[in-house]
Each structure stands twice: as structure tokens, then as C-alpha cells.
Design an enzyme around this catalytic site. Sequence first.
Site, short mmCIF file in Angstrom:
data_model
loop_
_atom_site.label_atom_id
_atom_site.label_comp_id
_atom_site.label_asym_id
_atom_site.label_seq_id
_atom_site.Cartn_x
_atom_site.Cartn_y
_atom_site.Cartn_z
N GLU A 171 -5.58 -8.96 0.90
CA GLU A 171 -6.23 -8.64 2.03
C GLU A 171 -7.79 -8.30 1.84
O GLU A 171 -8.02 -7.73 1.18
CB GLU A 171 -5.69 -7.26 2.71
CG GLU A 171 -4.45 -7.46 3.46
CD GLU A 171 -3.86 -5.97 4.07
OE1 GLU A 171 -4.83 -5.41 4.57
OE2 GLU A 171 -2.57 -5.66 4.11
N GLU A 195 0.77 -1.25 -0.21
CA GLU A 195 -0.01 -0.05 -0.16
C GLU A 195 0.80 1.16 0.06
O GLU A 195 0.45 2.26 0.65
CB GLU A 195 -0.87 -0.08 1.19
CG GLU A 195 -2.09 -1.10 1.11
CD GLU A 195 -3.06 -1.21 2.41
OE1 GLU A 195 -2.84 -0.33 3.07
OE2 GLU A 195 -3.71 -2.07 2.38
#
Length: 505
Positions: free
Chosen positions: A241, A130
Site C-alpha cells: 500500500e 496492519e
Amino acid sequence: MPSRLLTLAAAVSGAAAAFQGFNYGSTFTDGRPKSQTDFENEFKAAAGLDGTNGRFTSARLYTMVQGGTTNNVISAIPAAISTKTSLLLGLWASAGQTSFNNELAALKATITQYCGKLDGLVAGISVGSEDLYRITSTSQARSPDPGASPAQLVDYIKEVRNTIKGSCLEKTPIGHVDTWTAYANATNKPLIDAIDWVGMDAYSYYENTKPNGIENAAKLFQAAMDQTKAGVGNKPIWITETGWPVSGPKEGSAVAGLENARIFWREVGCPRFGNTNVWWFTLQDGAPTIPNPAFGVIGSTLTTKPLYDLSCGDSKNASNTSQASRIAQPSEATHSSEAAHSSEAAHSSHIAHSSEAPHSSHIAHSSEAPHSSQAGAPTHLPGVPTSEPQKPTATSVPRTTVPSAVPGPGNTTTHHAGPSNTGVNPPTTTTSTGKGGNGGIGGGHGNSTHIAPSPGTVTSISSQPQGTATSTSSQPDSTTPASAGSKLSALAAVAFGVVVAVAAV
């Protein structure tokens, strides 16, 4: 070794086999680094979860560095070897070059010390988690967490390829993990072109600018898959995720709770388990403290008794293919693209993870903000509306009472059992706010919270300056990222580690 990996990959070419596991941070929510025994216990708990037929035998890591050290090999490596747990290796990339050098040093040490024992256990290598989301204007406005530009990540990927060249990991597919909004941004195409697979973090729970009640959760997740697919073309998509909180605040129409977590597992997870590589967020994100929101399928105590029913019934579930036969090489890796859903670019939101245990907390992003991860609680995923709420910087979320387990069909459970949910601690640099910590999903070593961009805003990443994490968690650059119970803690831990590493230098 390389030849055997190729043989294994070829053996499953076209087969319906995939890795199935959880995210693991490098530290507990109280900042304690996890030992080899801690990881072994978590891996065994995950593999023994009631209702899963022993299929959760893979672990996604956020860092290669052992917590509390500058660049020692994370103890999850020998733990995975002893328990036959496959690994999605991760190198924290949001703490600058010095921190990344420590990640590379730990990767080299892993090759030197364990190459003869890793054959068949490495699913892939993730460079960063991220990082693109963290440098967006939306994320920077909420919290100046460090991130990395597409160009910087491409350089890091080249360094990793050079590091593994000629070793047992040479043929291992290399990818990057980010929120789906990052892949929908054309500015990031150079990065997409440089990787073999794409890791997508998505949380319908955080899509708070859309009708995101549990009745629409599966549809929103599919939309995120579709948007990612549109941005990456034929690159294999791995779900790195996703999850639904068992407790926590209301996000738009989304309500946390055991029953809704069970529904999300059955409608989003079950159809993909065994068909697409999936690392759920998360096994345990509350050890010893429970983040808010909490995503762990087990509570504060390691157990094989989940908080809700994890059986998939008639849903397509994992194949019985061995982990060793699941390694797909870049040229052969196939990714299952689920039926395209509405054009509503749904994206699930992640909570930034904190330290290395897969940060469990992703802050949900609404439709576009990729979330950073590492803290224990999920933060918004990419594509999250600008108004999306930010996950609590859960490096030290007060312990809350875990709701009593909702008996699921075929099994009575009182709490989630499984590997710890600690977030992965990023390398020591500046502290980040991403999720991390036990049960967190984040990709950083430290505990940090990840804030998703507001819905509809797709900010270009390349021009965003790398911010310095403001969270209090630490990320080991020299020390392994601590894994907090939430993604937020994980990110913070990573940042702290980086700072320590820099200080050491």
C-alpha cells in the site's frame, strides 16, 4: 498444480518481473457487497488504464469471505479467473479466532472449488493487514480497533500453512502486511521469522511531523523501505500500500491534489513498477461516495481514463513478463531494495482500510505507527508522529467534487479509471475504524480507520490487548467485509462482518 507453480517460480528466478496492481475492498462505500461482475469490471478497468500499457493486472484482497455471508468464497476469486487477474489473497486477522476460522473456511472452499483454475494466478497469501499497528498504545488511544499480537499471528500463519498443505496453493509464499514501524520493532521478530515475505504499507503524505511536502515524498518513502529492510533482513519486501491523495486536507507540508499525486506516482511508483511487487492505493476509493482524503486514480465512475497521467516515460517501468511467470517462491523471491535513504526513518502513513475492498484509506502514520487498513482513505503509516492526524472514519464520507483531471504527458484525463477502490471488509467481529471501502487500501474486511502512532514512538505490540473496534463500519466474519471507498470504511466493514459472524455462531 504445486509442481507447475514451482516451475513458474523457477522460470523467473532472477528475472526483473513483479506483480503490479491495486488494492480491492469487498464492498462499496455504501456497504453493498461486490458481486463477481463488479470485480470483473474493476479488474478490466485497471488493466485498461490509459498510460499503463495494460500492466496493472494484479489485485490485493483483504479477506477471503464474500460480503454478506459467513464464510462463502469472495466473488473476486472467480472474477480474477475469468479476467486472468493475479491475486494477493488476504485473510482478515483483526477480529478474533471465530472470525479467522471463517477466513480459513473460505480459503478451504476456494481450494476445493477453484484449485484447478488458479494455477499461475496466486502471487501470495497475506495473513492479516496492519494488525500489529492496531494493538499499539498509540492506535488504541485513538481508537480501540481490534488487532492481533505477534504470537496470535504466528498461530494464524501455522493454521494457513496446514490448510493449504497438499493443495495447489501449498507452495504459495505466505506473508503479513503492516506499517513499516511494525517491522522495525524487535518485539515482532517471531512473526517476521514465520513469514516468507513482508508486506509494507507506507504513506509519505501522513509523515506530518517531518518535512513531508511532495518534494520530500520519495525520500521519505525510501527511508521507510530502509527501516523495513533493517528490521526484516533478507526477507523479500512487497509494497502492499502506498499512494498520494488527489483531494483531502493538508497533512503537515503535504498537499493533496492531482499534480502532486502524479509526481508521487512517477517518483515512487514508476522506478519500482516491474522490479518490486506493488499494489497501489488505490484504483477507486469513491464508489459511490468519495472519502476525504481520496486516493483513487479514478473517480466515482469506473473508467479507463485516470484523473492524472499514469505513464512512466523514461522511468523504469513494468516488464512485459506474464503474470504467471511472476510467482516467486519463498526461497527464491527476491525483493528489490531501493537505494537507502537518509536515516530519517521515514515511513509512509496508511489510512486504515475498511471492509475488504482494499481499503483505500490509510491513515498516515508518521514515522512509526503502522496503520491498519481497510477504510477507503489511507491512514498513517508506521512511524507516524504521535501528533499525526487521524484519517476521517470514512465509511460515509460525503461525496465531494473530484478535481478536474490534470492532463499528463501524452494523455488527457478527466478522472481516475480503474477497479473500484472499495476497502476490504474484515471478518465480522467488532467494528473497526480502519479504512476500507471503494478505493481504500485497508486490509480488513470491514470499514475502519487506521490511526498511525505518533512519530518516534515505537510501541511494543506483543503486550497490547486486542481492542474492539469502535468504528461503525461492519466487518463480516460471517459476512464478507464491506469495501468502503476509503480504508477507514474498509476497516469498519471488517469489524461489522466479524460481529455478524459471531452472532451467527
